[in-house]
Enzyme design. Structure first.
Site, mmCIF file in Angstrom:
data_model
loop_
_atom_site.group_PDB
_atom_site.id
_atom_site.type_symbol
_atom_site.label_atom_id
_atom_site.label_comp_id
_atom_site.label_asym_id
_atom_site.label_seq_id
_atom_site.Cartn_x
_atom_site.Cartn_y
_atom_site.Cartn_z
ATOM 1 N N ASN A 168 0.870 -1.170 0.000
ATOM 2 C CA ASN A 168 0.000 0.000 0.000
ATOM 3 C C ASN A 168 0.909 1.223 0.000
ATOM 4 O O ASN A 168 1.498 1.552 1.015
ATOM 5 C CB ASN A 168 -0.884 -0.043 1.258
ATOM 6 C CG ASN A 168 -1.642 1.254 1.482
ATOM 7 O OD1 ASN A 168 -1.770 2.071 0.579
ATOM 8 N ND2 ASN A 168 -2.149 1.438 2.694
ATOM 9 N N TRP A 169 0.997 1.862 -1.155
ATOM 10 C CA TRP A 169 1.934 2.991 -1.276
ATOM 11 C C TRP A 169 1.409 4.279 -0.672
ATOM 12 O O TRP A 169 2.107 5.269 -0.617
ATOM 13 C CB TRP A 169 2.282 3.227 -2.763
ATOM 14 C CG TRP A 169 3.189 2.184 -3.332
ATOM 15 C CD1 TRP A 169 3.853 1.214 -2.641
ATOM 16 C CD2 TRP A 169 3.557 2.011 -4.705
ATOM 17 N NE1 TRP A 169 4.610 0.446 -3.493
ATOM 18 C CE2 TRP A 169 4.441 0.932 -4.774
ATOM 19 C CE3 TRP A 169 3.208 2.680 -5.872
ATOM 20 C CZ2 TRP A 169 4.985 0.479 -5.970
ATOM 21 C CZ3 TRP A 169 3.751 2.243 -7.076
ATOM 22 C CH2 TRP A 169 4.639 1.153 -7.115
ATOM 23 N N LYS A 170 0.143 4.300 -0.294
ATOM 24 C CA LYS A 170 -0.465 5.521 0.248
ATOM 25 C C LYS A 170 -0.215 6.680 -0.733
ATOM 26 O O LYS A 170 -0.225 6.464 -1.941
ATOM 27 C CB LYS A 170 0.063 5.785 1.657
ATOM 28 C CG LYS A 170 -0.048 4.519 2.533
ATOM 29 C CD LYS A 170 0.258 4.722 3.964
ATOM 30 C CE LYS A 170 0.055 3.418 4.717
ATOM 31 N NZ LYS A 170 0.268 3.548 6.143
ATOM 32 N N HIS A 189 -9.234 1.428 5.214
ATOM 33 C CA HIS A 189 -7.941 1.594 5.877
ATOM 34 C C HIS A 189 -8.095 2.569 7.050
ATOM 35 O O HIS A 189 -8.879 3.510 6.977
ATOM 36 C CB HIS A 189 -6.907 2.117 4.868
ATOM 37 C CG HIS A 189 -5.518 2.091 5.420
ATOM 38 N ND1 HIS A 189 -5.031 3.073 6.245
ATOM 39 C CD2 HIS A 189 -4.526 1.176 5.289
ATOM 40 C CE1 HIS A 189 -3.788 2.772 6.587
ATOM 41 N NE2 HIS A 189 -3.463 1.620 6.033
ATOM 42 N N GLU A 241 -6.406 4.972 8.001
ATOM 43 C CA GLU A 241 -6.192 6.389 7.656
ATOM 44 C C GLU A 241 -7.440 6.984 7.004
ATOM 45 O O GLU A 241 -7.758 8.156 7.195
ATOM 46 C CB GLU A 241 -4.956 6.524 6.750
ATOM 47 C CG GLU A 241 -3.675 6.299 7.548
ATOM 48 C CD GLU A 241 -2.513 5.735 6.757
ATOM 49 O OE1 GLU A 241 -2.542 5.767 5.515
ATOM 50 O OE2 GLU A 241 -1.564 5.248 7.397
ATOM 51 N N GLU A 280 -4.945 -4.744 10.960
ATOM 52 C CA GLU A 280 -3.888 -3.754 11.142
ATOM 53 C C GLU A 280 -4.112 -3.000 12.454
ATOM 54 O O GLU A 280 -4.910 -2.052 12.499
ATOM 55 C CB GLU A 280 -3.896 -2.751 9.989
ATOM 56 C CG GLU A 280 -3.689 -3.375 8.632
ATOM 57 C CD GLU A 280 -3.140 -2.364 7.634
ATOM 58 O OE1 GLU A 280 -2.064 -2.608 7.100
ATOM 59 O OE2 GLU A 280 -3.777 -1.327 7.417
ATOM 60 N N GLY A 323 3.118 2.367 10.637
ATOM 61 C CA GLY A 323 4.082 3.448 10.421
ATOM 62 C C GLY A 323 4.856 3.857 11.658
ATOM 63 O O GLY A 323 5.514 4.889 11.680
ATOM 64 N N SER A 339 3.967 -2.130 10.192
ATOM 65 C CA SER A 339 5.429 -2.220 10.336
ATOM 66 C C SER A 339 5.999 -3.592 9.960
ATOM 67 O O SER A 339 6.937 -4.078 10.593
ATOM 68 C CB SER A 339 5.866 -1.819 11.746
ATOM 69 O OG SER A 339 5.506 -0.471 12.004
ATOM 70 N N GLY A 351 3.030 -1.034 4.240
ATOM 71 C CA GLY A 351 3.095 0.383 3.873
ATOM 72 C C GLY A 351 4.531 0.782 3.597
ATOM 73 O O GLY A 351 5.063 0.562 2.505
ATOM 74 N N GLY A 352 5.195 1.346 4.583
ATOM 75 C CA GLY A 352 6.533 1.926 4.422
ATOM 76 C C GLY A 352 7.524 1.019 3.704
ATOM 77 O O GLY A 352 8.231 1.462 2.790
HETATM 78 P P1 PGA Z 1 3.220 0.307 7.584
HETATM 79 O O1 PGA Z 1 1.741 0.570 7.046
HETATM 80 O O2 PGA Z 1 3.721 -0.970 6.970
HETATM 81 O O3 PGA Z 1 4.011 1.518 7.142
HETATM 82 O O4 PGA Z 1 3.141 0.213 9.080
HETATM 83 C C1 PGA Z 1 0.822 -0.490 6.890
HETATM 84 C C2 PGA Z 1 -0.479 0.029 6.340
HETATM 85 O O5 PGA Z 1 -0.907 1.135 6.706
HETATM 86 O O6 PGA Z 1 -1.129 -0.650 5.506
#
Ligand code: PGA
Length: 251
Positions: free
Chosen positions: A9-11, A94, A96, A166, A172, A211, A232-233
């Site tokens: 997930n590149w956001k 998600h 966010e 999650e 993050g 993470s 994500g990251g």
């Molecule tokens: P992260 O994000 O791997 O940077 O913790 C995961 C996500 O939000 O899907």
């Protein structure tokens, strides 16, 4: 046997050019991987990634969707549009989106139905915040989110879903849930799905997200109920994302 699904997930990261370059590099690093691979770029890069991923083992996903097919909804993107550009998966709910953009359990359910209606697979995100975890409410929260997201779906649809557990405090932050903690909550979610949709619970794939990196991927993926990762990251660099794919493929 549930096939592991590793999704990036590149956001709100990467221009079209950066996304295309990444996809080509990943395609060579991850060729022949034993897991399913999905990239979820921003809307603007979907077409470019779709072209770059053609003929590879990389599938395409979107990060969000609106539930109506078309209409006066300025700024929104519909499921038929995502289908046309080549998406097979759509992330829904998600944390966010829930936190910054007013996503509710009710809108998550509408989006899940829209994604299925157009022949794609929703990746439904659930997870507790830190205060909820500290108050001992993790199970209550993931149950409510899961029940609401699946409302009105028949057992066959449920079997085709992907769910991403999650914990919000692990996104993050560099703090990963321990493999055992993640396993425990994910097994609980599978139990909730069994109550709702019987044996479909054995087919639904449940990812862990928060993470995930190459160093902790194998430990998480070797848990019996964890069927993949939403990353994500660590999905933003080809070598770290390919590292997660490789470590997961060893399990
Ligand atoms: P992260 O994000 O791997 O940077 O913790 C995961 C996500 O939000 O899907």
């Amino acid at each position: 046997m549930r096939r592991l699904i590793i999704a990036g997930n590149w956001k709100m990261h990467k221009t079209v050019q950066q996304a295309v370059d990444f996809t080509k590099e990943l395609a060579s690093l991850a060729a022949g991987a034993g897991v399913e691979i999905v990239l979820c770029p921003p809307f603007t890069a979907l077409h470019g990634v779709a072209e770059a991923a053609r003929g590879t083992n990389i599938a395409l996903g979107a990060q969000d969707v609106y539930w109506e097919d078309e209409g006066a909804f300025t700024g929104e993107i519909s499921a038929p549009m995502l289908k046309e550009v080549g998406c097979q998966y759509v992330i829904v709910g998600h944390s966010e989106r829930r936190r910054y953009f007013g996503e509710t359990d009710e809108t998550v359910n509408k989006k899940v139905k829209a994604v299925f209606k157009h022949g794609m697979t929703p990746v439904v995100c659930v997870g507790e915040t830190l205060p909820e975890r500290e108050a001992g409410r993790t199970e209550q929260v993931v149950r409510a989110q899961t029940e609401a997201a699946l409302k009105g779906l028949d057992a066959e649809k449920v079997a085709g879903l992907v769910i991403a557990y999650e914990p919000v405090w692990a996104i993050g932050t560099g703090k990963t849930a321990s493999a055992e903690d993640a396993q425990q909550v994910i097994a609980y979610i599978r139990g909730v799905i069994r109550e709702l949709a019987g044996d479909s619970a054995d087919k639904v794939r449940i990812q862990y997200g928060g993470s995930v990196k190459p160093e902790n991927a194998a430990g998480l993926m070797s848990q019996p109920d964890i069927d993949g990762a939403l990353v994500g990251g660590a999905s933003l660099k080809p070598d770290s994302f390919a590292g997660i794919i490789k470590e997961s493929g060893k399990v």
